[in-house]
Design a protein around this motif. Structure first.
Motif, short mmCIF file in Angstrom:
data_model
loop_
_atom_site.label_atom_id
_atom_site.label_comp_id
_atom_site.label_asym_id
_atom_site.label_seq_id
_atom_site.Cartn_x
_atom_site.Cartn_y
_atom_site.Cartn_z
N SER A 1 74.56 -58.83 18.41
CA SER A 1 75.31 -58.39 19.60
C SER A 1 74.65 -57.14 20.13
N ASN A 2 74.30 -57.17 21.41
CA ASN A 2 73.60 -56.03 22.03
C ASN A 2 74.16 -55.79 23.43
N PRO A 3 75.39 -55.27 23.51
CA PRO A 3 76.03 -55.08 24.82
C PRO A 3 75.25 -54.14 25.71
N GLU A 4 75.37 -54.38 27.03
CA GLU A 4 74.67 -53.52 27.99
C GLU A 4 75.62 -52.46 28.53
N PHE A 5 75.03 -51.33 28.93
CA PHE A 5 75.79 -50.22 29.51
C PHE A 5 75.07 -49.73 30.76
N LEU A 6 74.78 -50.66 31.66
CA LEU A 6 74.00 -50.33 32.86
C LEU A 6 74.92 -50.06 34.04
N ARG A 7 74.69 -48.94 34.70
CA ARG A 7 75.41 -48.63 35.93
C ARG A 7 74.62 -49.19 37.11
N GLY B 1 72.97 -49.38 40.47
CA GLY B 1 72.43 -48.28 41.25
C GLY B 1 71.62 -47.30 40.42
N ALA B 2 71.80 -47.33 39.09
CA ALA B 2 71.05 -46.45 38.19
C ALA B 2 70.64 -47.21 36.93
N ALA B 3 70.50 -48.53 37.05
CA ALA B 3 70.33 -49.38 35.88
C ALA B 3 69.00 -49.15 35.16
N ILE B 4 67.93 -48.93 35.90
CA ILE B 4 66.63 -48.76 35.25
C ILE B 4 66.63 -47.48 34.42
N ASP B 5 67.13 -46.41 34.99
CA ASP B 5 67.20 -45.16 34.24
C ASP B 5 68.11 -45.30 33.03
N ASP B 6 69.23 -46.01 33.18
CA ASP B 6 70.14 -46.21 32.07
C ASP B 6 69.48 -47.00 30.95
N PHE B 7 68.64 -47.98 31.30
CA PHE B 7 67.95 -48.77 30.28
C PHE B 7 66.85 -47.97 29.60
N MET B 8 66.11 -47.21 30.38
CA MET B 8 64.97 -46.47 29.84
C MET B 8 65.37 -45.18 29.12
N ARG B 9 66.49 -44.60 29.55
CA ARG B 9 66.96 -43.34 28.95
C ARG B 9 68.46 -43.46 28.65
N PRO B 10 68.82 -44.32 27.73
CA PRO B 10 70.24 -44.61 27.50
C PRO B 10 70.96 -43.52 26.72
N ASP B 11 72.28 -43.43 26.93
CA ASP B 11 73.09 -42.57 26.08
C ASP B 11 73.04 -43.07 24.64
N ARG B 12 73.02 -44.39 24.49
CA ARG B 12 72.92 -45.03 23.19
C ARG B 12 72.59 -46.50 23.38
N VAL B 13 72.04 -47.10 22.36
CA VAL B 13 71.85 -48.54 22.29
C VAL B 13 72.71 -49.04 21.14
N VAL B 14 73.53 -50.04 21.39
CA VAL B 14 74.41 -50.59 20.36
C VAL B 14 73.89 -51.95 19.93
N MET C 1 83.42 -54.73 20.34
CA MET C 1 84.54 -53.88 20.71
C MET C 1 84.10 -52.60 21.41
N ILE C 2 82.95 -52.07 21.03
CA ILE C 2 82.45 -50.84 21.66
C ILE C 2 82.33 -51.02 23.17
N LYS C 3 81.80 -52.17 23.58
CA LYS C 3 81.60 -52.41 25.01
C LYS C 3 82.93 -52.40 25.76
N TYR C 4 83.91 -53.13 25.27
CA TYR C 4 85.20 -53.20 25.94
C TYR C 4 85.93 -51.87 25.90
N ALA C 5 85.89 -51.21 24.76
CA ALA C 5 86.58 -49.93 24.63
C ALA C 5 85.98 -48.89 25.56
N ALA C 6 84.66 -48.87 25.69
CA ALA C 6 84.00 -47.91 26.58
C ALA C 6 84.41 -48.12 28.03
N ASN C 7 84.36 -49.36 28.49
CA ASN C 7 84.70 -49.63 29.88
C ASN C 7 86.18 -49.40 30.17
N ALA C 8 87.03 -49.76 29.21
CA ALA C 8 88.46 -49.54 29.41
C ALA C 8 88.77 -48.04 29.48
#
Length: 442
Positions: free
Chosen positions: A148-154, A156-169, A205-212
């Motif tokens: 499981s490798n959920p994404e956390f891309l915003r 409008g800023a997806a490339i930066d989020d992928f290349m410099r993420p807060d974390r990778v789960v 769960m991390i993905k859902y909890a973060a977005n909620a």
């Protein structure tokens, strides 16, 4: 490494392009031949700043290819990512996993050597177990692992989020799968970006909890904004005051017309449904969904007030209809509540949006599309700021006022102030969470 990416929608295309920029050999797969043709011709089917240049760069370098054949993409692949849609099912709030399971069955049918099957799509807790069961049932002899490798891309800023993420789960069950995923994300590991390795259920769960949680912050400040309007406080000052508390933080505390987009509405509904299924009601999340819907309807009430109690016969200029700037995404956008209410009430609505027309033309029937705000505002009774695109932040308000029949503004993104509007000669100005300049019609 060799990676196959199933799906060339927002998540799949951005992830595939960025993985190829890491130096991996990536093949993106899609069943839509028209989309594959466009991609092979260098056309990006979504709007994401910088994605077209990065994609074409890696295609030219030979690291990125597109195909309609999953069999070709799986040939020699170390990992296959499932990045297909999981829309909310009508009627019950469930995430529709039919595309995910169809992809799993196809992988089982076509794969022959060991491979890690990675779910990149946002899926409810337990889905990766079902993916494992589906593949094992379809091909008992296949040697594989799931991750499981959920994404956390915003958007409008997806490339930066992928290349410099807060974390990778990364959720895995075996050391072998963990090793493959470590190699996939090796460039980020070497630069000390946090890699959170956990079990499958926790990753989901991390993905859902973060977005909620983020949706809850937005909804909370919008509820505070409604109270600020009644008591005479300024929500921008309130947000600044609470956001400086390190335990709270200043992100996602901007009052507005409610959240939208591809993630928050879908994921909050899915989390609420999961809680109901397991007998643990997500009461806060359920309240967030309810309040967000009420916030959008409250915006309509603001506009009615500014139109002297009726939209009928009024001309309204709407600035922005995408759910946020720097995207063409209109899924669950506030405009889909606000604009139809005005059209249905008898208003003549003119719309300006740098990227929203392609989707908006069929989602917002009955409106007129204009090229710039001044054209839209000509002889208008009200101008509404719905999306805070940069080109709307520094308008000549005096020029806008001069072209309008009745100069009134509803600034639903708080990009101007009552003082700005008053100095420009507007008769009325209202925003979100601040005292209006004057009552409508004054």
């Amino acid at each position: 490494m060799r990676i196959a990416m199933i799906g060339t929608g927002y998540v799949g295309l951005v992830s595939g392009v960025c993985f190829s920029d890491f130096g991996h050999d990536v093949v993106c797969v899609d069943k839509d031949p028209n989309k594959i043709t466009r991609l092979e011709n260098g056309e990006v089917p979504i709007y994401e700043p910088g994605l077209d240049d990065l994609m074409n760069k890696n295609v030219e370098a030979g690291r990125l290819r597109f195909t309609g054949s999953l069999e070709k993409a799986l040939d020699g692949a170390d990992a296959v990512f499932i990045a297909v849609g999981t829309p909310t099912r009508r009627g019950d709030g469930h995430a529709d996993l039919s595309y995910v399971m169809a992809a799993a069955e196809e992988i089982a049918r076509l794969a022959s050597d060991y491979i890690v099957v990675v779910t990149k799509s946002t899926v409810p807790v337990g889905t990766n177990r079902k993916v494992r069961e589906t593949i094992a049932a379809a091909n008992p002899d296949l040697d594989f692992d799931v991750a499981s490798n959920p994404e956390f891309l915003r958007e409008g800023a997806a490339i930066d989020d992928f290349m410099r993420p807060d974390r990778v789960v990364v959720g895995v069950e075996s050391e072998r799968a963990g090793t493959v995923m470590s190699e996939v994300y090796r460039p980020l590991f070497l630069r000390d970006f946090p890699i959170v390795t956990t079990d499958l259920e926790s990753a989901e769960m991390i993905k859902y909890a973060a977005n909620a949680f983020l949706a809850a912050k937005i909804t909370f400040v919008n509820e505070i904004a409604a109270l600020c309007e009644r008591v005479g406080a300024d929500v921008k000052e309130v947000s600044k005051g609470i956001g400086l508390d390190g335990r709270i933080g200043n992100k996602f505390l901007h009052a507005g017309p409610g959240y939208g987009g591809s993630c928050f509405p879908k994921d909050t509904r899915a989390l609420a449904r999961t809680g109901q299924e397991f007998g643990v009601p997500m009461q806060i999340t359920e309240a967030v969904i309810k309040v967000n819907d009420e916030t959008k309807r409250r915006m309509v009430e603001k506009l009615v007030d500014l139109c002297d109690g009726s939209f009928n016969g009024k001309t309204v200029a709407v600035l922005g209809v995408t759910f946020k700037p720097n995207t063409d995404d209109m899924r669950d956008a506030p405009s889909l509540t606000v604009v139809p209410a005005m059209v249905g009430g008898g208003a003549k609505v003119r719309v300006v949006d740098p990227q929203g027309k392609r989707e908006g033309e069929h989602l917002l029937p009955g409106v007129t599309w204009c090229e710039d705000p001044y054209e839209a505002a000509e002889q208008a009774d009200l101008i509404v700021v719905l999306t805070e695109w940069n080109q709307f932040r520094a308008l000549d308000l005096g020029r806008l006022k001069d072209t309008m029949r009745t100069p009134r503004m509803a600034d639903l993104r708080n990009i101007y102030t009552a003082k700005d509007a008053e100095q420009a000669g507007f008769l009325a100005y209202d925003s979100v969470g601040r005292v209006p300049m004057s009552s409508s019609g004054s």
